[in-house]
Structure formats: C-alpha cells, structure tokens
Design a protein around this motif. Structure first.
Motif, PDB file in Angstrom:
ATOM      1  N   ASP A   1     -80.062  68.864  54.712  1.00  0.00           N
ATOM      2  CA  ASP A   1     -81.320  69.581  54.966  1.00  0.00           C
ATOM      3  C   ASP A   1     -82.430  68.619  55.360  1.00  0.00           C
ATOM      4  OD1 ASP A   1     -80.303  72.098  54.345  1.00  0.00           O
ATOM      5  OD2 ASP A   1     -80.492  71.693  52.196  1.00  0.00           O
TER       6      ASP A   1
ATOM      7  N   MET B   1     -69.754  79.174  59.425  1.00  0.00           N
ATOM      8  CA  MET B   1     -70.525  77.965  59.138  1.00  0.00           C
ATOM      9  C   MET B   1     -70.130  77.410  57.764  1.00  0.00           C
ATOM     10  SD  MET B   1     -72.043  78.511  61.917  1.00  0.00           S
ATOM     11  CE  MET B   1     -73.110  77.095  62.019  1.00  0.00           C
TER      12      MET B   1
ATOM     13  N   PHE C   1     -71.873  80.267  54.316  1.00  0.00           N
ATOM     14  CA  PHE C   1     -71.465  79.907  52.954  1.00  0.00           C
ATOM     15  C   PHE C   1     -72.715  79.625  52.124  1.00  0.00           C
ATOM     16  CE2 PHE C   1     -66.883  79.137  52.403  1.00  0.00           C
ATOM     17  CZ  PHE C   1     -66.463  79.497  53.668  1.00  0.00           C
TER      18      PHE C   1
ATOM     19  N   ALA D   1     -69.799  73.998  57.179  1.00  0.00           N
ATOM     20  CA  ALA D   1     -70.219  72.605  56.985  1.00  0.00           C
ATOM     21  C   ALA D   1     -71.301  72.496  55.924  1.00  0.00           C
ATOM     22  CB  ALA D   1     -70.733  72.035  58.304  1.00  0.00           C
TER      23      ALA D   1
ATOM     24  N   LYS E   1     -80.065  84.179  51.739  1.00  0.00           N
ATOM     25  CA  LYS E   1     -79.556  83.403  52.882  1.00  0.00           C
ATOM     26  C   LYS E   1     -78.934  84.313  53.928  1.00  0.00           C
ATOM     27  CE  LYS E   1     -78.971  79.242  50.266  1.00  0.00           C
ATOM     28  NZ  LYS E   1     -78.128  78.378  49.478  1.00  0.00           N
TER      29      LYS E   1
ATOM     30  N   LYS F   1     -80.659  84.062  57.591  1.00  0.00           N
ATOM     31  CA  LYS F   1     -79.901  83.439  58.681  1.00  0.00           C
ATOM     32  C   LYS F   1     -79.166  84.466  59.527  1.00  0.00           C
ATOM     33  CE  LYS F   1     -79.546  79.286  55.925  1.00  0.00           C
ATOM     34  NZ  LYS F   1     -79.100  77.910  55.915  1.00  0.00           N
TER      35      LYS F   1
HETATM   36  N1  CTP Z   1     -76.335  75.518  57.333  1.00  0.00           N
HETATM   37  C1  CTP Z   1     -76.464  75.170  58.672  1.00  0.00           C
HETATM   38  N2  CTP Z   1     -77.394  74.240  59.053  1.00  0.00           N
HETATM   39  C2  CTP Z   1     -78.191  73.658  58.157  1.00  0.00           C
HETATM   40  C3  CTP Z   1     -78.090  74.012  56.784  1.00  0.00           C
HETATM   41  C4  CTP Z   1     -77.146  74.929  56.409  1.00  0.00           C
HETATM   42  O1  CTP Z   1     -75.711  75.690  59.491  1.00  0.00           O
HETATM   43  N3  CTP Z   1     -79.075  72.749  58.573  1.00  0.00           N
HETATM   44  C5  CTP Z   1     -75.373  76.557  56.946  1.00  0.00           C
HETATM   45  C6  CTP Z   1     -74.230  76.074  56.071  1.00  0.00           C
HETATM   46  O2  CTP Z   1     -73.123  75.670  56.849  1.00  0.00           O
HETATM   47  C7  CTP Z   1     -73.921  77.311  55.234  1.00  0.00           C
HETATM   48  C8  CTP Z   1     -75.299  77.881  55.010  1.00  0.00           C
HETATM   49  O3  CTP Z   1     -76.059  77.504  56.153  1.00  0.00           O
HETATM   50  O4  CTP Z   1     -73.174  78.266  55.926  1.00  0.00           O
HETATM   51  C9  CTP Z   1     -75.876  77.336  53.741  1.00  0.00           C
HETATM   52  O5  CTP Z   1     -77.230  77.491  53.806  1.00  0.00           O
HETATM   53  P1  CTP Z   1     -78.253  76.797  52.858  1.00  0.00           P
HETATM   54  O6  CTP Z   1     -78.000  77.339  51.523  1.00  0.00           O
HETATM   55  O7  CTP Z   1     -79.574  76.892  53.465  1.00  0.00           O
HETATM   56  O8  CTP Z   1     -77.868  75.353  52.738  1.00  0.00           O
HETATM   57  P2  CTP Z   1     -78.290  74.588  51.460  1.00  0.00           P
HETATM   58  O9  CTP Z   1     -78.487  73.228  51.956  1.00  0.00           O
HETATM   59  O10 CTP Z   1     -77.270  74.755  50.395  1.00  0.00           O
HETATM   60  O11 CTP Z   1     -79.709  75.284  51.065  1.00  0.00           O
HETATM   61  P3  CTP Z   1     -80.492  75.371  49.699  1.00  0.00           P
HETATM   62  O12 CTP Z   1     -80.943  74.006  49.459  1.00  0.00           O
HETATM   63  O13 CTP Z   1     -81.598  76.320  50.027  1.00  0.00           O
HETATM   64  O14 CTP Z   1     -79.555  75.933  48.657  1.00  0.00           O
END
Ligand code: CTP
Length: 396
Positions: free
Chosen positions: A279, A273, A323, A275, A337, A341
């Motif tokens: 959020d 993952m 990532f 991408a 994370k 996840k």
């Molecule tokens: N990811 C995903 N789907 C989403 C959000 C994130 O598949 N809706 C995946 C990304 O591709 C990556 C990882 O989850 O592999 C990153 O997670 P996360 O840190 O939750 O994304 P951020 O937006 O950076 O979260 P945070 O704001 O908590 O740092």
C-alpha cells in the motif's frame, strides 16, 4: 462417476495401510474395478489375502511370479488404468516418485501410467513437515500428481499433528472429482490473475515486501486454465513454478503490477486479484546503498495506486474478484472493500482462523457477494481455487 472405471490401488509400507482395505471396498462398491499393487514392505502391514479378497483380483508385488516366471507387466497395467491411486503413500515412495526411481512394481507402474495419478500421503508429523518431503510433494504436484492432503490428529507415533492419511471416504470423493471430466467450461474466456508479493525498493539492496507465498493466486490461475480459459498471471515475487498452460508476466513493484494489469484488463473477461500489493512505497529510492548513522532513521512512504480499484472503476461487464485478509471486523471490512473496489465478490481470509493465511497449503475462506456470505470449511488452496472458479462461472 466410478462405475466401470479401472483403478490401480498402490499400497506402500505405512501403518495407514490398514485403511486401504476399506478404501478398496468403497471403490469396488461404487462400481470401480480395482487392481492392487503393493510394495514388499506393504505386505507387513496388510496381507495380500485381505486385499485380494476385497479387490477380487490377485495382488501384484513382484515383477514376475517366482513360481512360474509369469511377467507382471507394469506397462499393460499402466495402459489399463483410468486412475492410479497410491494410498497410503510413504515419504520414501514419494521421494522415489519425485526423482523417477523405479525399483519396485509400484514405481515402474507409476512411470508407465498414462492416466491421472493421485497420492494420499501418510506419515509422522515431523516427516511430513520435513523440507525434503515438502519439496518432493511440490515436485509431484508440478509433475501433475494429485495430492490428497493428509489430515491432522493422533498418529501411530503417539504424537498429534498433520500426517494422518485422509479418511477413505474423503479419498473416494477426491478420486471421483479427478475422474470427473474437467469441463472446459471457460474455453474462449481470458482471465487476468495477480499473485505473490510486490517488492518496493528502498535502495539497491533493501526493500519492503510481505509474507505472501503466491500459492492461492497460482492455484486460481491453474484452476481457470484447467477449465480451458486463457490465463495471464501477473506475478510478484514467489518461488512457485508457472502452472501448465498459463502465461506468466513477472513484475517487482506495485507500480509495475499496476502498469501490466491496466494494459491487459481491457482484453479480459475477468480478473482475480490475489496479489499482496504494497500500500506504501518509499517516496525516494536511494541510488546508492544507505549507510547507517548513529541516530534513528525515518523512511518517508507514499501511497501506491490501487490496482483492483482502478480495474473496478473500468469493469464494464467483466467479472472482478478480490481478496481481503483481515484480523478484526472481518465481514464488515470485507464488504467495505467489495463496495469500494467494485468487486463482484470477495474472498475473505481471517488470520484468526487456524489453517488460513499466507504460507500454508490450506485456507479457510468466506465468499461474499452483495447478497450472500458463504463460509467454506478448511480446504487445500487448490480446492478453494475450484470453489472460486465455480463462483466466477455463476457471474459470467
Ligand atoms: N489490491 C490491489 N492493489 C493494491 C492493493 C490491494 O489490487 N494497491 C487488491 C488485492 O490484490 C486484494 C484486495 O485489493 O484483492 C485487498 O485490498 P486491501 O484490503 O485494500 O488491501 P490491504 O492492503 O489488505 O488493505 P487494508 O490495509 O485496508 O486492509
């Protein structure tokens, strides 16, 4: 690895040509047979006598020998070689290679070579950073040429920056890795890779997105494919070309990416993952372009679905890699994370580290699983991708 290999060493007109003698000596000491081709200008930087002595072969510069008319066949040379290494490669030579110009023996040999080709760029930092040079390097990469990234440091111009040819020892390592038969160790396996930035529309002309270039995800897809895996790349917005052999599915929003991934994951042996998924997305997408008023505006956002977490909850025996891009409490956030996840391992980027992050060609990452945390040095994104795929193989 280099024993008995036939290598053409191409030398172009750069001050870094003085390192080509050491490079040639290292290749020969490792057991390779080296034939040297020079551009006319390269002879101003290092003498043919020096190169003929270290390579133990006459130097090739012209299409034919002016003394006796003997033809220097670039076709035969191209057929002879197991690898063609151009070090140093000037901006000029790379531009010609990218467009197929064939006005000297070094270039006609490039067009005739059936073997892998590697270039070690060397130039001033501004020339290296110029959009034209970067475009040519990207084109060469697409054409399958291996780029041995230049280093940073003092340049002949007196300036300090990126553009200095990689050190001969590093180039020899890169050449060995190219010649090492790519193990088709992932034949029969199917991987899903997400990459790039999602786009969340606000109205018909505006959207929310982020700075992700997609380079890391595309490099991972390429590395998996090179090892024989079937790869489906679910891609948000990028300007990158699809890596060879990879099936690409373009999506826009986080919701579209979620749909594609959830539908495809059951057939896969794993997913990476990469991408940068939004959020939050606008709660309502305006049908018509929003017109400005005199007062401030508030945009209401709602949470998107977490693709990685959904796949993690239905992971079974599949390998799942995530990532994390962090700016503080890096290790702690990444481990959080990993757990939330259900990743097998997570690739941590710290935006505080120089050379890491969104747009560049390099990355500095730490690979974290439930038992180990392995920091890696500054590497190109392609090298990082190889390390990630090595670790995936451990989990399969
Ligand atoms: N990811 C995903 N789907 C989403 C959000 C994130 O598949 N809706 C995946 C990304 O591709 C990556 C990882 O989850 O592999 C990153 O997670 P996360 O840190 O939750 O994304 P951020 O937006 O950076 O979260 P945070 O704001 O908590 O740092």
């Amino acid at each position: 690895m280099l024993k008995g290999k036939h290598i053409i060493l191409g030398i172009t007109g750069s001050i870094a040509a003085y390192k080509s003698a050491v490079l040639c000596r290292l290749l020969v000491s490792a057991g390779a047979e080296v034939k040297v081709v020079m551009t006319p200008l390269a002879k101003q930087f290092i003498t043919p006598l020096t190169m003929a002595t270290v390579s133990q072969h006459p130097i090739l510069v012209d299409f034919f020998n002016p003394e006796n008319g003997e033809w220097n066949s670039h076709v035969k040379l191209g057929e002879w070689a197991d690898l063609y290494l151009i070090a140093p490669a000037t901006a000029n030579t790379m531009a010609k290679m990218a467009t197929g110009v064939a006005d000297n023996l070094l270039l006609t040999t490039y067009l005739s070579a059936r073997c892998p080709v590697a270039v070690a760029p060397a130039m001033d930092l501004d020339m290296y950073a110029h959009v034209a040079t970067q475009r040519n390097i990207e084109q060469l990469r697409r054409d399958g040429v291996h780029i041995v990234e230049p280093g940073s440091g003092f340049l002949a111009s007196g300036l300090v920056g990126k553009g200095r040819m990689a050190e001969p020892e590093h180039i020899v390592e890169a050449v060995s890795a190219i010649l090492e038969e790519k193990k088709k160790s992932l034949e029969g396996k199917h991987f899903l890779v997400t990459a790039g930035a999602t786009i969340e529309p606000i109205d018909p002309v505006r959207f929310i997105s982020n700075h992700s270039s997609g380079k890391m995800g595309y490099a991972v897809a390429e590395a998996l494919s090179e090892r024989g895996a079937e790869v489906t790349l679910v891609s948000g917005r990028t300007s990158l070309a699809t890596p060879k052999g990879v099936k690409r599915v373009d999506v826009l929003s986080a919701e579209d990416m979620w749909q594609e991934c959830v539908a495809r994951f059951p057939e896969c042996d794993g997913a990476v993952m990469c991408a940068a998924v939004a959020d939050y997305t606008p709660s309502v997408v305006a049908e018509q372009k929003l017109k400005k008023g005199d007062s401030d505006m508030t945009l209401e956002l709602r949470r998107t679905k977490d693709i990685a977490a959904t796949l993690g909850a239905n992971k079974g025996k599949r390998v799942l890699v995530g990532f994390a891009m962090e700016t503080e409490h890096e290790q702690q956030n990444a481990v959080g994370k990993l757990e939330r996840k259900n990743f097998d391992f997570i690739v941590l980027n710290s935006l505080r580290t120089e050379g890491a992050g969104f747009r560049g060609d390099t990355n500095v990452v730490t690979l974290i699983d439930r038992e180990h945390s392995q920091p890696l040095p500054l590497m190109s994104k392609h090298e990082v991708a190889e390390k990630i795929v090595d670790k995936i193989e451990e989990f399969l």
